[in-house]
Every structure is written in structure tokens, then in C-alpha cells.
Write a protein that holds these residues in place. Structure first.
Motif, PDB file in Angstrom:
ATOM      1  N   UNK A   1      57.274  61.651  17.926  1.00  0.00           N
ATOM      2  CA  UNK A   1      57.643  62.982  16.481  1.00  0.00           C
ATOM      3  C   UNK A   1      56.422  63.904  16.611  1.00  0.00           C
ATOM      4  N   UNK A   2      57.275  65.085  16.494  1.00  0.00           N
ATOM      5  CA  UNK A   2      55.868  66.699  16.319  1.00  0.00           C
ATOM      6  C   UNK A   2      55.376  66.609  14.982  1.00  0.00           C
ATOM      7  N   UNK A   3      54.002  67.326  14.882  1.00  0.00           N
ATOM      8  CA  UNK A   3      53.863  67.218  13.984  1.00  0.00           C
ATOM      9  C   UNK A   3      54.121  68.546  13.209  1.00  0.00           C
ATOM     10  N   UNK A   4      55.059  69.061  13.769  1.00  0.00           N
ATOM     11  CA  UNK A   4      55.508  69.910  12.323  1.00  0.00           C
ATOM     12  C   UNK A   4      56.698  69.850  11.908  1.00  0.00           C
ATOM     13  N   UNK A   5      57.420  68.298  12.270  1.00  0.00           N
ATOM     14  CA  UNK A   5      58.422  68.440  11.987  1.00  0.00           C
ATOM     15  C   UNK A   5      58.115  67.687  10.149  1.00  0.00           C
ATOM     16  N   UNK A   6      59.226  67.444   8.857  1.00  0.00           N
ATOM     17  CA  UNK A   6      58.719  67.796   7.841  1.00  0.00           C
ATOM     18  C   UNK A   6      59.961  66.346   7.529  1.00  0.00           C
ATOM     19  N   UNK A   7      59.047  65.381   6.744  1.00  0.00           N
ATOM     20  CA  UNK A   7      60.179  63.767   6.524  1.00  0.00           C
ATOM     21  C   UNK A   7      59.766  63.595   5.362  1.00  0.00           C
ATOM     22  N   UNK A   8      60.807  63.039   4.474  1.00  0.00           N
ATOM     23  CA  UNK A   8      61.004  62.588   3.165  1.00  0.00           C
ATOM     24  C   UNK A   8      60.126  61.312   2.869  1.00  0.00           C
ATOM     25  N   UNK A   9      60.178  60.846   2.101  1.00  0.00           N
ATOM     26  CA  UNK A   9      59.719  59.670   1.377  1.00  0.00           C
ATOM     27  C   UNK A   9      60.548  58.631   2.109  1.00  0.00           C
ATOM     28  N   UNK A  10      60.413  57.271   2.419  1.00  0.00           N
ATOM     29  CA  UNK A  10      61.239  55.842   2.371  1.00  0.00           C
ATOM     30  C   UNK A  10      62.016  56.145   3.523  1.00  0.00           C
ATOM     31  N   UNK A  11      60.842  56.453   5.039  1.00  0.00           N
ATOM     32  CA  UNK A  11      61.859  56.581   6.024  1.00  0.00           C
ATOM     33  C   UNK A  11      61.191  55.556   6.882  1.00  0.00           C
ATOM     34  N   UNK A  12      62.480  55.254   7.560  1.00  0.00           N
ATOM     35  CA  UNK A  12      61.805  54.197   8.507  1.00  0.00           C
ATOM     36  C   UNK A  12      63.304  54.212   9.838  1.00  0.00           C
TER      37      UNK A  12
END
Length: 318
Positions: free
Chosen positions: A203-214
Motif C-alpha cells: 500500500x503506497x502511503x499516498x493512497x487515501x483509504x476510508x474507514x471500515x477497510x478490510x
């Protein structure tokens, strides 16, 4: 073999070893010379550089703060909780601010940038990051619950926190993303590549990820720098959220542009799916089947799957 012969053999072996050892200084001279060449990489000079070992230690210290009581040999209870957080948070601040300062100063000196008061900025960035720790704990709690709700094999929240590689990769990603957004060089990539080496999840640190991610199972998952992932998204192993192949010499032109897909809320992407391109949007509540290849947007509430292959059954011949 008599005693005299043994002694003669030992002397011959020692002399041979000495002759080999004599070659080491010349090899050292040649190695030093390579550091003066432009076609070899090295970091020899006065500017500091972050310590990879210390950055990895910071990850584990943050894990102990974000999941208090899980990754310790001693017990944490209501009587020592304040002491526990005090010790961990103080040490974390000292190490983190030092490593951020090193990273900033390294870029400043190596690239001849204008002075940004690296030490003060390092301390400010570290304390700003730490103010976000309660919020990070709350978001990670949604990830733990998503894993439990999405995986019937999960026996408990404890099992997920202790052992799920997907949660570890997401935890490190959320830490690194916070530092990435703060403009900290080097350290976020060291963090996520460490998690990649441990879990097989990139996972690149620039990626934007929302909550409740699995991420279920997780091995082989790749999430590119400009990926945007909404809330309650689930991925399985081998999923790639990547960029389309670039023409030669296009790297600099596209370096800061959107190259990776957007995944909207409540999407499920099954094992082996590949989704590419910065203009590609997977609409909310869609399900993407295993092993599909997508380079165009998918409307919300859509199922995309491969046509069932034809299976051939033949009896074994003797």
C-alpha cells in the motif's frame, strides 16, 4: 600423519590464509573509489539520514499505543494505564521527532533547499501527528470490526489484532499516510515497504483509504499512490489497484497526477482482480469478480464477473 607433518600442514594453511587476507586492503581501496563515481549509489557525506531500524521500532511503538495491552509482555490495567501511555508516548515523540528532523535535513542539504528550520519543524510535525493518535485509534477500530464482520473465520477481535496481516498493513498505511500528508520525506515509504515485506501487501502511503477497510488474506494486494478508497470497502488477495502502463519518459509528467482508480463506498473486489487507471471509478456497492481486468469505470450497483469457463473432465487412462 605424524606430528611434524601436521605442524607443516598447519603452517601452510596459515600462510595461505594470510595471502588471501592481504588482498582485503586493495579491495577496500577499490570500494572507496566506487564512492567517487557517479554511476554507483551511496550515502557518504555530512547530511544525516533516517535510521530504518529506528523507523521500524517507531512502527511497533505506535502499535502498542494504537492497540494498548496487546503487544506487551506485561499487563496493562486501570491502575497503570496512564503510566503506560505516558512512557510510550514520550519515547515515541522523542524518536519520531528525531527521525523526521533527519529526513527533513537530509532533503534540505542534499537538494540544496531553502532552510525550513528542520529541528523545529520535525518537533512540530511529530506533535501534530501525535494529536491525531486518538482519531487513528477510532478509525482502526472500524477496520477491526470490518474484519470481524467480513470474515466468518475470525474467532474474535483479539485474533484479528494479534494475527491478521491485512490489519497490520492497514495500520502501518494509516500511520504512514498521516506523515505523507504532512510532507515528511522517506519515512512513510520506509514504513509501508516494511509492512509490505512482512505481509505481502503493498500500500503506497499516498493512497487515501476510508474507514471500515478490510483486506482478507491479503497476499499480493497492490494499492497505488493516487488510489482513493471509500468507506466499507473489502478486498481479497491478489487485487491490484494500479496505473496503466506509461509511455517512455512519461514518469515526470504524470508523477503528481491521478494514475490509480477510485473505489467508492461498499465495494467488494474479489481475488485476482486488476483495476487500472486514474479515470477509472468503481461505483458504490458494486461487486468485482475474481480475475477480471478493468480499465473503464463501472456504474454503482453493478456486478462484474468473468464468463464461466468451460471445464473439461477426462477419465484418467491407465
Amino acid at each position: 600423519m605424524d606430528e611434524t607433518s601436521r605442524k607443516d600442514r598447519c603452517k601452510a594453511e596459515m600462510e595461505a590464509a594470510r595471502s588471501f587476507r592481504k588482498e582485503v586492503p586493495e579491495i577496500v581501496n577499490q570500494l572507496v573509489e566506487t564512492c567517487n563515481r557517479t554511476d554507483c549509489f551511496n550515502h557518504v557525506g555530512p547530511e544525516p539520514i533516517p535510521s530504518r531500524e529506528t523507523v521500524i521500532d517507531i512502527i511497533h511503538r505506535m502499535n502498542r499505543i494504537l492497540y494498548p495491552g496487546y503487544f506487551l509482555r506485561t499487563r496493562v490495567d486501570e491502575f497503570n494505564l496512564s503510566y503506560y501511555f505516558g512512557q510510550e508516548a514520550t519515547t515515541l515523540y522523542e524518536h519520531l521527532s528525531e527521525q523526521i528532523t533527519h529526513a527533513l535535513r537530509h532533503d534540505c542539504i542534499r537538494h540544496n533547499l531553502a532552510c525550513v528550520q528542520c529541528e523545529e519543524r520535525g518537533q512540530q510535525t511529530a506533535i501534530t501527528f501525535m494529536r491525531e493518535l486518538p482519531r487513528l485509534r477510532a478509525i482502526l477500530a472500524t477496520d477491526v470490526r470490518a474484519a470481524y464482520e467480513g470474515d466468518p473465520a475470525a474467532g474474535s477481535y483479539d485474533e484479528i489484532i494479534f494475527s491478521y496481516p491485512g490489519l497490520f498493513a492497514i495500520t502501518v498505511s494509516r500511520i504512514a499516510h498521516q506523515l505523507w500528508e504532512a510532507g515528511v520525506p522517506l519515512i512513510p515509504r520506509i514504513m509501508t515497504e516494511y509492512a509490505h515485506s512482512i505481509t505481502g501487501i503493498d500500500i503506497h502511503p499516498g493512497a487515501h483509504i476510508g474507514e471500515s477497510f478490510f483486506i482478507d488474506h491479503g497476499t499480493g494486494v497492490v494499492i497505488g499512490e493516487t488510489t482513493v478508497i471509500g468507506d466499507r470497502v473489502r478486498l481479497y488477495q491478489g487485487v491490484t489497484l494500479g496505473a496503466l502502463s506509461l509511455p517512455k519518459n512519461a514518469g515526470e509528467q504524470l508523477r503528481h497526477k491521478k494514475r490509480h482508480p477510485t473505489i467508492e463506498d461498499d465495494v467488494i473486489i474479489y481475488a485476482g482482480a486488476t483495476i487500472l487507471g486514474g479515470d477509472t471509478v468503481i461505483g458504490a456497492r458494486s461487486h468485482i469478480g475474481g480475475n477480471v481486468w478493468i480499465t473503464e469505470s463501472v456504474p454503482p450497483d453493478t456486478k462484474v464477473f468473468m464468463k464461466k469457463p468451460e471445464l473439461i473432465y477426462k477419465e484418467k487412462s491407465d
